[in-house]
Design an enzyme around this catalytic site. Sequence first.
Site, mmCIF file in Angstrom:
data_model
loop_
_atom_site.group_PDB
_atom_site.id
_atom_site.type_symbol
_atom_site.label_atom_id
_atom_site.label_comp_id
_atom_site.label_asym_id
_atom_site.label_seq_id
_atom_site.Cartn_x
_atom_site.Cartn_y
_atom_site.Cartn_z
ATOM 1 N N ASP A 74 -4.051 34.269 46.774
ATOM 2 C CA ASP A 74 -5.053 33.690 45.862
ATOM 3 C C ASP A 74 -4.360 32.945 44.736
ATOM 4 O OD1 ASP A 74 -7.351 33.043 44.531
ATOM 5 O OD2 ASP A 74 -7.731 35.046 43.767
ATOM 6 N N GLU B 33 -9.053 28.006 37.778
ATOM 7 C CA GLU B 33 -10.261 28.418 38.492
ATOM 8 C C GLU B 33 -10.661 29.818 38.048
ATOM 9 O OE1 GLU B 33 -12.370 30.655 41.738
ATOM 10 O OE2 GLU B 33 -10.400 31.024 40.935
ATOM 11 N N GLU B 34 -9.645 30.658 37.880
ATOM 12 C CA GLU B 34 -9.902 32.095 37.711
ATOM 13 C C GLU B 34 -10.708 32.426 36.460
ATOM 14 O OE1 GLU B 34 -9.577 34.149 39.923
ATOM 15 O OE2 GLU B 34 -7.900 33.657 41.238
ATOM 16 N N ASP C 207 -9.832 28.771 49.646
ATOM 17 C CA ASP C 207 -9.624 29.766 48.581
ATOM 18 C C ASP C 207 -10.078 31.140 49.053
ATOM 19 O OD1 ASP C 207 -9.064 31.033 46.219
ATOM 20 O OD2 ASP C 207 -10.862 30.342 45.187
ATOM 21 N N HIS D 128 -6.167 39.662 43.335
ATOM 22 C CA HIS D 128 -6.028 39.942 41.893
ATOM 23 C C HIS D 128 -5.227 41.208 41.594
ATOM 24 C CE1 HIS D 128 -9.945 37.426 41.025
ATOM 25 N NE2 HIS D 128 -9.042 36.759 41.731
#
Length: 469
Positions: free
Chosen positions: A292, A326-327, A354, A425
């Site tokens: 990611d 993006e996060e 993604d 994550h």
Amino acid sequence: MKQYSIVISLLGALLYGIAQSVAADNTKLEDDANRIAAEALKSPLAYQILESLTTEVGPRMAGTEQDALAVKWAVEKFKQLDFDRVWTEPVTFPVWQRGEESASIVAPYKHQLAVTALGMSIGTPEQGIEAEVVSFPTLKHLSEADPKQVEGKIVFINHKMERHRDGRGYGPVVKGRGAGAVEGAKKGAVAVVIRSVGTDSHRFPHTGMMRYADGVKKIPAAAISNPDADLLQRIIDRGEPVRMHLQLDAKIVGEYTSANVIGEITGSEKPEEIILIGGHLDSWDLGTGAVDDGAGVAITMAAAAFIKKMGFKPKRTIRVVLFANEEQGLVGAKAYAKAHADEINNHITGSESDFGAGRIYEFQSNVQSDALPFVHQLQRALKPLGVEYAGNQAGPGPDLIPLYRAGMGVFSLEQDGTDYFDLHHTPDDTLDKVDPEALAQNQAVYAVFAYLAAQYEGRLDLPEQKKKQ
Ligand SMILES: [Zn+2]
């Protein structure tokens, strides 16, 4: 009469000739697509790009030094890969810093917990917060709770995520990550701690974004690992009051301007018309962002580079956009849509990668009905790669949401995400989790998609009724 029949037979012959040459063009195109697929399947290019990013840059959270390094890396990589044009566009956002963090159960038993602050959370006071814990199975249970149960306590949301190939277990559970602090604070909670939004049973907490709301007190928000969530719940279930200590240093420190990094293979006949593929360049800070979204960056850079490397000349431009931040709220995606607002109509279609590095097993389109010949052509071309067609209901990748809302048709090339939320994550998001063959299959699918879309004569807009939504 005779003249008419001559005209008709001439016309017939002409139409037959056109049909023959269209058929020949299509056969040639499908042969080209098959050649691209076969070569791309054998190529280590995407894996080499991903190895380079995760080794030379590593974690690249928005606003950090490595964010700047990633932008520099991407510009250089696009150039090395012989893209025709490479440039950056500015993206500005507040900088969130994580700092030190710790959590422990202090009574009735003592346990250190594997914890991580959620993105954008405020910190605790320096000495931390110690309070009794109240547990809820879901965000909804918290929302419906009597405030007397919650006041002065640390809220624990213990919502367990289900494992599915398409990742559909994520949506219901991630609501607690996003809105847990707001719902808790409305009822007087002093902090919120969630069970990690993830499917693994390792002692790695999963970070990710949370939100505050205007007019609602901000309270700190963190996630604990799934085994720690099980432990905490077991102790709570014994019925004695459970006390937790939580200490987070997280804070916002000013603003930073990063960049969307863009590279394109310029179209030979319609350079202004764009087929957009891409992923996001930022990652969270705990792992090296291999799945990611280093994988998405590598897959789409490699796919476009491959087409040029094989000597094909796409008629439309194939543009690879590596979105910034993006996060922490699709900041790069919004900046891109704003910067290109007057040429949205030239964005013919797009697809974002993604969802890790698993094999693509199906694809969906979301285009008007007169574009279905293209969809069927793509279907034939992707079948040898093990990809089935699954309907005209594709949703946009996260960074394509603003373009989709503006009417751009989208394709979703759907990856096997069975293991994705084991890693997502966490510190465990590293290169060794990526299967080079699966990555090559992704690169092949994206290359075929981008090339066929670039050669297709018609538009690939969203169906009219969806545009009005
Ligand atoms: Zn992502």
